[in-house]
Write a protein that holds these residues in place. Structure first.
Motif, PDB file in Angstrom:
ATOM      1  N   GLU A  15      18.134  13.280   1.181  1.00  0.00           N
ATOM      2  CA  GLU A  15      17.631  14.258   0.392  1.00  0.00           C
ATOM      3  C   GLU A  15      17.495  13.509  -1.057  1.00  0.00           C
ATOM      4  O   GLU A  15      17.175  14.053  -1.974  1.00  0.00           O
ATOM      5  N   PHE A  16      17.992  12.554  -1.612  1.00  0.00           N
ATOM      6  CA  PHE A  16      17.023  11.772  -2.482  1.00  0.00           C
ATOM      7  C   PHE A  16      16.440  10.249  -1.662  1.00  0.00           C
ATOM      8  O   PHE A  16      17.271  10.260  -0.554  1.00  0.00           O
ATOM      9  N   ILE A  17      14.948  10.045  -2.435  1.00  0.00           N
ATOM     10  CA  ILE A  17      14.040   8.709  -2.231  1.00  0.00           C
ATOM     11  C   ILE A  17      13.808   8.632  -3.015  1.00  0.00           C
ATOM     12  O   ILE A  17      12.914   9.454  -4.493  1.00  0.00           O
ATOM     13  N   ARG A  18      13.511   7.184  -3.229  1.00  0.00           N
ATOM     14  CA  ARG A  18      12.752   6.197  -4.008  1.00  0.00           C
ATOM     15  C   ARG A  18      11.275   6.205  -3.906  1.00  0.00           C
ATOM     16  O   ARG A  18      11.544   5.586  -2.583  1.00  0.00           O
ATOM     17  N   MET A  23      16.360  19.005  -3.267  1.00  0.00           N
ATOM     18  CA  MET A  23      15.658  17.440  -3.120  1.00  0.00           C
ATOM     19  C   MET A  23      15.705  17.100  -4.103  1.00  0.00           C
ATOM     20  O   MET A  23      14.967  17.646  -4.629  1.00  0.00           O
ATOM     21  N   LEU A  24      16.127  16.143  -3.986  1.00  0.00           N
ATOM     22  CA  LEU A  24      14.807  15.218  -5.672  1.00  0.00           C
ATOM     23  C   LEU A  24      14.748  14.095  -4.869  1.00  0.00           C
ATOM     24  O   LEU A  24      14.912  13.084  -3.989  1.00  0.00           O
ATOM     25  N   VAL A  25      13.245  13.838  -5.595  1.00  0.00           N
ATOM     26  CA  VAL A  25      12.549  12.862  -6.059  1.00  0.00           C
ATOM     27  C   VAL A  25      11.785  12.420  -6.798  1.00  0.00           C
ATOM     28  O   VAL A  25      12.107  12.608  -7.920  1.00  0.00           O
ATOM     29  N   GLN A  26      12.257  10.345  -6.920  1.00  0.00           N
ATOM     30  CA  GLN A  26      12.209   9.439  -7.977  1.00  0.00           C
ATOM     31  C   GLN A  26      11.378   8.708  -7.915  1.00  0.00           C
ATOM     32  O   GLN A  26      11.252   8.197  -7.060  1.00  0.00           O
ATOM     33  N   VAL A  27       9.937   9.033  -8.662  1.00  0.00           N
ATOM     34  CA  VAL A  27       8.727   8.094  -8.177  1.00  0.00           C
ATOM     35  C   VAL A  27       8.813   7.452  -9.463  1.00  0.00           C
ATOM     36  O   VAL A  27       8.858   7.706 -11.286  1.00  0.00           O
ATOM     37  N   GLY A  28       8.627   5.997  -9.575  1.00  0.00           N
ATOM     38  CA  GLY A  28       8.321   5.362  -9.808  1.00  0.00           C
ATOM     39  C   GLY A  28       9.483   4.345 -10.862  1.00  0.00           C
ATOM     40  O   GLY A  28      10.889   4.939 -10.298  1.00  0.00           O
ATOM     41  N   ASP A  29       9.128   4.091 -12.155  1.00  0.00           N
ATOM     42  CA  ASP A  29      10.771   3.815 -12.505  1.00  0.00           C
ATOM     43  C   ASP A  29      11.050   5.109 -13.457  1.00  0.00           C
ATOM     44  O   ASP A  29      11.878   4.278 -14.764  1.00  0.00           O
ATOM     45  N   TRP A  63       0.325  -1.057  -0.200  1.00  0.00           N
ATOM     46  CA  TRP A  63       0.160  -0.229   0.166  1.00  0.00           C
ATOM     47  C   TRP A  63       0.829   1.202  -0.312  1.00  0.00           C
ATOM     48  O   TRP A  63       2.213   1.469  -0.018  1.00  0.00           O
ATOM     49  N   SER A  64       0.212   2.277  -0.162  1.00  0.00           N
ATOM     50  CA  SER A  64       1.048   3.983  -0.465  1.00  0.00           C
ATOM     51  C   SER A  64       1.838   4.098   1.018  1.00  0.00           C
ATOM     52  O   SER A  64       1.609   3.985   1.943  1.00  0.00           O
ATOM     53  N   GLU A  65       3.188   4.325   0.831  1.00  0.00           N
ATOM     54  CA  GLU A  65       3.805   4.596   1.782  1.00  0.00           C
ATOM     55  C   GLU A  65       4.093   6.205   2.235  1.00  0.00           C
ATOM     56  O   GLU A  65       4.023   6.816   1.330  1.00  0.00           O
ATOM     57  N   THR A  66       4.213   6.804   3.817  1.00  0.00           N
ATOM     58  CA  THR A  66       4.398   7.521   3.966  1.00  0.00           C
ATOM     59  C   THR A  66       6.055   7.543   4.493  1.00  0.00           C
ATOM     60  O   THR A  66       5.880   7.118   5.079  1.00  0.00           O
ATOM     61  N   PHE A  67       6.326   8.818   3.607  1.00  0.00           N
ATOM     62  CA  PHE A  67       8.035   9.006   3.972  1.00  0.00           C
ATOM     63  C   PHE A  67       8.570  10.281   5.143  1.00  0.00           C
ATOM     64  O   PHE A  67       8.004  11.293   4.617  1.00  0.00           O
ATOM     65  N   GLU A  68       9.285  10.428   5.998  1.00  0.00           N
ATOM     66  CA  GLU A  68       9.394  11.566   6.565  1.00  0.00           C
ATOM     67  C   GLU A  68      10.555  12.181   5.952  1.00  0.00           C
ATOM     68  O   GLU A  68      11.807  12.070   5.696  1.00  0.00           O
ATOM     69  N   VAL A  69      10.962  13.784   5.964  1.00  0.00           N
ATOM     70  CA  VAL A  69      11.810  13.883   5.793  1.00  0.00           C
ATOM     71  C   VAL A  69      12.204  14.995   6.554  1.00  0.00           C
ATOM     72  O   VAL A  69      11.506  16.023   6.802  1.00  0.00           O
ATOM     73  N   LYS A  70      13.647  14.854   7.093  1.00  0.00           N
ATOM     74  CA  LYS A  70      14.042  16.570   8.097  1.00  0.00           C
ATOM     75  C   LYS A  70      14.321  17.626   7.477  1.00  0.00           C
ATOM     76  O   LYS A  70      14.838  17.299   6.256  1.00  0.00           O
ATOM     77  N   MET A  71      14.196  18.976   7.554  1.00  0.00           N
ATOM     78  CA  MET A  71      14.518  19.923   6.803  1.00  0.00           C
ATOM     79  C   MET A  71      15.568  20.908   7.911  1.00  0.00           C
ATOM     80  O   MET A  71      15.036  20.904   9.116  1.00  0.00           O
ATOM     81  N   LEU A  72      16.309  20.697   7.867  1.00  0.00           N
ATOM     82  CA  LEU A  72      17.654  20.654   8.995  1.00  0.00           C
ATOM     83  C   LEU A  72      18.628  21.949   8.354  1.00  0.00           C
ATOM     84  O   LEU A  72      19.177  22.223   7.615  1.00  0.00           O
ATOM     85  N   ASN A  73      19.199  22.287   9.605  1.00  0.00           N
ATOM     86  CA  ASN A  73      20.855  23.641   9.447  1.00  0.00           C
ATOM     87  C   ASN A  73      21.757  22.807   9.216  1.00  0.00           C
ATOM     88  O   ASN A  73      22.929  23.685   8.286  1.00  0.00           O
ATOM     89  N   GLN A 117       6.538   4.637  -4.785  1.00  0.00           N
ATOM     90  CA  GLN A 117       6.145   4.390  -6.053  1.00  0.00           C
ATOM     91  C   GLN A 117       4.796   5.778  -6.036  1.00  0.00           C
ATOM     92  O   GLN A 117       4.444   6.017  -5.105  1.00  0.00           O
ATOM     93  N   PRO A 118       4.348   5.178  -6.843  1.00  0.00           N
ATOM     94  CA  PRO A 118       3.438   6.466  -7.299  1.00  0.00           C
ATOM     95  C   PRO A 118       1.938   6.155  -6.293  1.00  0.00           C
ATOM     96  O   PRO A 118       1.856   5.352  -5.818  1.00  0.00           O
ATOM     97  N   GLY A 119       2.006   7.782  -5.069  1.00  0.00           N
ATOM     98  CA  GLY A 119       0.958   7.015  -4.366  1.00  0.00           C
ATOM     99  C   GLY A 119       1.360   7.658  -3.013  1.00  0.00           C
ATOM    100  O   GLY A 119       0.727   7.981  -2.115  1.00  0.00           O
ATOM    101  N   ASP A 120       2.522   7.487  -2.927  1.00  0.00           N
ATOM    102  CA  ASP A 120       3.597   7.187  -1.910  1.00  0.00           C
ATOM    103  C   ASP A 120       3.499   8.997  -1.539  1.00  0.00           C
ATOM    104  O   ASP A 120       3.140   9.807  -2.080  1.00  0.00           O
ATOM    105  N   LYS A 121       3.244   9.063   0.216  1.00  0.00           N
ATOM    106  CA  LYS A 121       3.509  10.842   0.294  1.00  0.00           C
ATOM    107  C   LYS A 121       5.532  11.130   1.003  1.00  0.00           C
ATOM    108  O   LYS A 121       5.544  10.033   1.931  1.00  0.00           O
ATOM    109  N   LEU A 122       5.409  12.197   0.766  1.00  0.00           N
ATOM    110  CA  LEU A 122       6.495  13.079   1.594  1.00  0.00           C
ATOM    111  C   LEU A 122       6.071  13.743   2.961  1.00  0.00           C
ATOM    112  O   LEU A 122       5.069  14.975   2.776  1.00  0.00           O
ATOM    113  N   LYS A 123       5.981  13.627   3.966  1.00  0.00           N
ATOM    114  CA  LYS A 123       6.033  14.636   5.109  1.00  0.00           C
ATOM    115  C   LYS A 123       7.377  15.056   5.065  1.00  0.00           C
ATOM    116  O   LYS A 123       8.438  14.516   5.913  1.00  0.00           O
ATOM    117  N   PHE A 124       7.169  16.833   5.292  1.00  0.00           N
ATOM    118  CA  PHE A 124       8.498  17.391   5.582  1.00  0.00           C
ATOM    119  C   PHE A 124       8.258  17.938   6.761  1.00  0.00           C
ATOM    120  O   PHE A 124       7.422  18.280   7.290  1.00  0.00           O
TER     121      PHE A 124
END
Ligand code: CU
Length: 285
Positions: free
Chosen positions: A183-186, A250-256, A161-171, A188-195
């Motif tokens: 700074e990079f994450i792969r 940040m770079l996000v790669q979704v799908g292939d 199922w779609s997943e949520t990943f966390e991204v920290k915004m840091l000094n 799947q379509p439908g996944d979420k990022l929480k900043f």
């Protein structure tokens, strides 16, 4: 015929009369018949109907193991999660098709199947399971529609199922000052990022020219958490507005989508361009 019976595990029933076979065995005979005809595609209409749970699982396991294309009509959406592709039929019409995780979204389940769905994770193996409740906004539609999901193809791999990943915004992070972590994450379509506003003074904003076709631009606020759903496959560039010139991207790669397709806009600050190149080089390793 012997081979076909062996493939469905029914050699020992070769001389048995039809009326002595159980429901599960009868389904296996149907499948054996199709195999004996050397069909390239196997069509199954609700093959697990009226079978006990053990028989259901072993039948689906058998279907999945056959080295041909399988098209299965299913009403059990949890079984549907294991398919390669789903086509969703609503009132006899095709309304959507794609991977299970793109199809079995809460919005589509509410609209087409009129249920509220939550995705639960099996603590034993991390598999996603859907739980359904009656929809609260059930429409007064008296025409009883025949609702069904027609599934194209099955595979052994269970789609998550779609997943949520966390991204920290840091000094300061492991890659230096003013960074997203990771700074990079792969995805799947439908996944979420929480900043997460882990340090003060950052935000997350989509970069024009670094959005796949059809993807919506987004803009978070400084010091606030923002959750973004990535529906379209492709490469996404994200910047922190106050620190774009310092290379906070940040770079996000979704799908292939291939990393080689990365296009950094010429108007991006030099340090941001460099950071993207480093991120892509690290990600390609
Ligand atoms: Cu920043």
């Amino acid at each position: 015929m012997q081979e076909a019976l062996a493939a469905v595990g029914l050699q020992h029933r070769q001389h048995s009369a039809w009326n002595t076979l159980s429901g599960g065995e009868r389904q296996r005979v149907h499948i054996a018949r199709a195999l004996a005809q050397q069909a390239g595609v196997l069509l199954l209409d609700e093959p697990t109907n009226h079978l006990d749970i053990h028989q259901q699982l072993s039948l689906l396991q058998l279907v999945r193991s056959l080295p041909i294309t399988k098209v299965v009509a299913l009403h059990d959406l949890n079984q549907a999660l294991a398919c390669d592709r789903l086509a969703v039929l609503h009132q006899g019409r095709l309304v959507a098709h794609g991977t299970p995780r793109r199809m079995l979204t809460p919005a589509l389940l509410r609209e087409v199947f009129r249920v509220q769905a939550s995705a639960l994770i099996d603590p034993q193996d991390g598999t996603t399971v859907l739980r359904f409740k009656p929809s609260m906004t059930s429409t007064m539609n008296h025409k009883l529609a025949r609702l069904g999901a027609l599934l194209l193809g099955l595979c052994a791999a269970t789609a998550a199922w779609s997943e949520t990943f966390e991204v920290k915004m840091l000094n300061r992070g492991s890659q230096g000052a003013m960074v997203y972590e990771p700074e990079f994450i792969r995805l799947q379509p439908g996944d979420k990022l929480k900043f997460l506003a882990s340090s003060n003074g950052h935000d997350a904003v989509s970069i024009d020219g670094m959005l796949p076709a059809g993807a919506r631009p987004f803009k978070g606020r400084i010091n606030e958490e923002i959750e973004v759903t990535f529906t379209e496959a492709g490469l996404y560039g994200i910047k922190c507005l106050p620190h774009y010139a310092m290379g906070m991207v940040m770079l996000v790669q979704v799908g292939d989508a291939p990393l080689s397709a990365l296009q950094i806009p010429a108007e991006a600050p030099e340090r941001a361009q460099k950071r993207f190149q480093h991120i892509a080089a690290r990600a390609a390793r």
